[in-house]
Design an enzyme around this catalytic site. Structure first.
Site, PDB file in Angstrom:
ATOM      1  N   TYR A  31      31.972  57.037  17.492  1.00  0.00           N
ATOM      2  CA  TYR A  31      32.112  56.639  18.895  1.00  0.00           C
ATOM      3  C   TYR A  31      33.576  56.241  19.135  1.00  0.00           C
ATOM      4  O   TYR A  31      34.039  55.218  18.643  1.00  0.00           O
ATOM      5  CB  TYR A  31      31.186  55.477  19.251  1.00  0.00           C
ATOM      6  CG  TYR A  31      29.703  55.775  19.114  1.00  0.00           C
ATOM      7  CD1 TYR A  31      29.226  57.084  19.009  1.00  0.00           C
ATOM      8  CD2 TYR A  31      28.768  54.746  19.087  1.00  0.00           C
ATOM      9  CE1 TYR A  31      27.877  57.341  18.871  1.00  0.00           C
ATOM     10  CE2 TYR A  31      27.410  54.998  18.965  1.00  0.00           C
ATOM     11  CZ  TYR A  31      26.970  56.302  18.848  1.00  0.00           C
ATOM     12  OH  TYR A  31      25.626  56.550  18.717  1.00  0.00           O
TER      13      TYR A  31
ATOM     14  N   SER B  86      19.144  59.751  11.816  1.00  0.00           N
ATOM     15  CA  SER B  86      19.112  59.982  13.263  1.00  0.00           C
ATOM     16  C   SER B  86      18.925  61.465  13.537  1.00  0.00           C
ATOM     17  O   SER B  86      19.659  62.294  12.992  1.00  0.00           O
ATOM     18  CB  SER B  86      20.407  59.489  13.910  1.00  0.00           C
ATOM     19  OG  SER B  86      20.387  59.715  15.315  1.00  0.00           O
TER      20      SER B  86
ATOM     21  N   SER C 232      18.402  56.793  24.417  1.00  0.00           N
ATOM     22  CA  SER C 232      18.188  57.372  25.748  1.00  0.00           C
ATOM     23  C   SER C 232      16.754  57.184  26.259  1.00  0.00           C
ATOM     24  O   SER C 232      16.161  58.110  26.809  1.00  0.00           O
ATOM     25  CB  SER C 232      18.554  58.862  25.758  1.00  0.00           C
ATOM     26  OG  SER C 232      18.837  59.299  27.065  1.00  0.00           O
TER      27      SER C 232
ATOM     28  N   LYS D  10      18.345  55.882  40.212  1.00  0.00           N
ATOM     29  CA  LYS D  10      19.578  55.914  41.016  1.00  0.00           C
ATOM     30  C   LYS D  10      19.966  57.314  41.485  1.00  0.00           C
ATOM     31  O   LYS D  10      20.809  57.461  42.358  1.00  0.00           O
ATOM     32  CB  LYS D  10      20.744  55.284  40.243  1.00  0.00           C
ATOM     33  CG  LYS D  10      21.156  56.007  38.979  1.00  0.00           C
ATOM     34  CD  LYS D  10      22.248  55.201  38.268  1.00  0.00           C
ATOM     35  CE  LYS D  10      22.494  55.717  36.859  1.00  0.00           C
ATOM     36  NZ  LYS D  10      23.414  54.847  36.110  1.00  0.00           N
TER      37      LYS D  10
END
Length: 311
Positions: free
Chosen positions: A54, A151, A206, A216
């Site tokens: 990241y 993952s 997520s 939204k």
């Protein structure tokens, strides 16, 4: 905040955890990131997630700086290894060399003595699985890592790793970090049953469908300025069909006097094999709303309505 065991271990993690993907170390101002982590901790969130890739280590530095004020025993810290961290042939993957070097680099960036949970960020077909497992086992024996996970591994890969670890008496994976949400339920078919069999808990990323399940985004309207969809292509999730589903789910949430995001998180947490729902937040107010999803129990009637909406 309520807590669950991480897989079949004695480690307790908060039902809502805070991640730094796409946010900390660049996209979000450092002050906002640190304030959000501090707010999460005040709300009872004890599980913080990052990764070496990241922003090429910058996210780890921000997380490390933010958690410095907490006692080390009071939180669970996760990071990852696999992704490309340089231009050399050994700067990625799950070889002993890359795992060892990156674990040491992550410890330095995070400024801690050990990592609670160390993930293999993806599966590496170019490295023998035994080499990866032995390197991770060494880190555990050295006290640099307490638990190991994966993952986005398949059910077959998780099974193979569990059998090999047992055969060679190596440390076992206890967590898997897959994508999972109302709009992406793929792990229910194979990954969850296999994980339950081998004592692996899901830490799902997520769970809000990259923000689509916050309500939204509206059908026929441009994404709000500053939203993820305004910066990134989410066309695979922002379909008319999905937006219609979110409208209907919003009605269900309103009847329960919760937000649609809280409904989406509670739905993910209905799964006993889910140890934690990993959310991203760029502002303290966002994590405050998400944290309220912990402990929400959805009735059988509500779950049936949701299933009907999701098809």
């Amino acid at each position: 905040m309520e807590y669950r065991n991480l897989g079949r271990t004695g480690l307790k993690v908060s039902e809502i955890s805070l991640g730094s993907w796409l946010t900390y170390g660049g996209y979000v101002a450092e002050e906002n990131a640190i304030n959000t982590i501090h707010k999460a901790y005040d709300l009872g969130i004890n599980f913080f997630d990052t990764a070496n890739v990241y922003m090429r280590g910058e996210a780890e530095k921000v997380v490390g700086k933010a958690i410095k004020k907490f006692s080390r025993e009071s939180y669970v810290l996760a990071t990852k290894v696999f992704g490309n961290m340089g231009d050399g042939p050994n700067d990625k993957g799950l070889s002993r060399k890359h795992i060892t070097e990156q674990a040491n680099a992550s410890l330095k960036r995070l400024d801690v003595d050990y990592i609670d949970l160390y993930y293999c960020h993806r599966f590496d077909p170019s490295t023998p699985l035994e080499e990866t497992l032995r390197a991770l086992d060494d880190l555990v024996r050295q006290g640099k890592v307490l638990y190991i996970g994966v993952s986005e591994w398949t059910a077959e890969q998780i099974t193979e790793a569990a059998h090999l670890a047992d055969k060679k008496l190596l440390d076992r994976f206890v967590a898997n970090q897959p994508q999972y949400s109302m709009l992406w339920p793929k792990i229910e078919k194979e990954v969850i049953p296999v994980s339950e069999k081998h004592g692996v808990g899901q830490v799902v990323w997520s769970p809000l469908g990259q923000g689509v399940l916050t309500g939204k985004y509206k059908k026929g309207q441009q994404p709000p300025a500053g939203s993820r969809a305004a910066e990134k292509d989410l066309s695979n999730l922002l379909t008319d069909e999905n937006l219609e589903k979110v409208d209907k789910l919003t009605q269900v949430a309103q009847e329960l006097d919760i937000t649609v995001a809280q409904l989406a998180l509670a739905w993910v947490l209905r799964q006993p094999n889910v140890s934690s729902a990993l959310v991203g937040a760029s502002r303290p107010e966002q994590i405050e709303e998400n944290a309220k999803a912990s402990g929400i129990k959805l009735s059988e009637d509500t779950l049936a309505r949701i299933s009907q909406i999701l098809g």
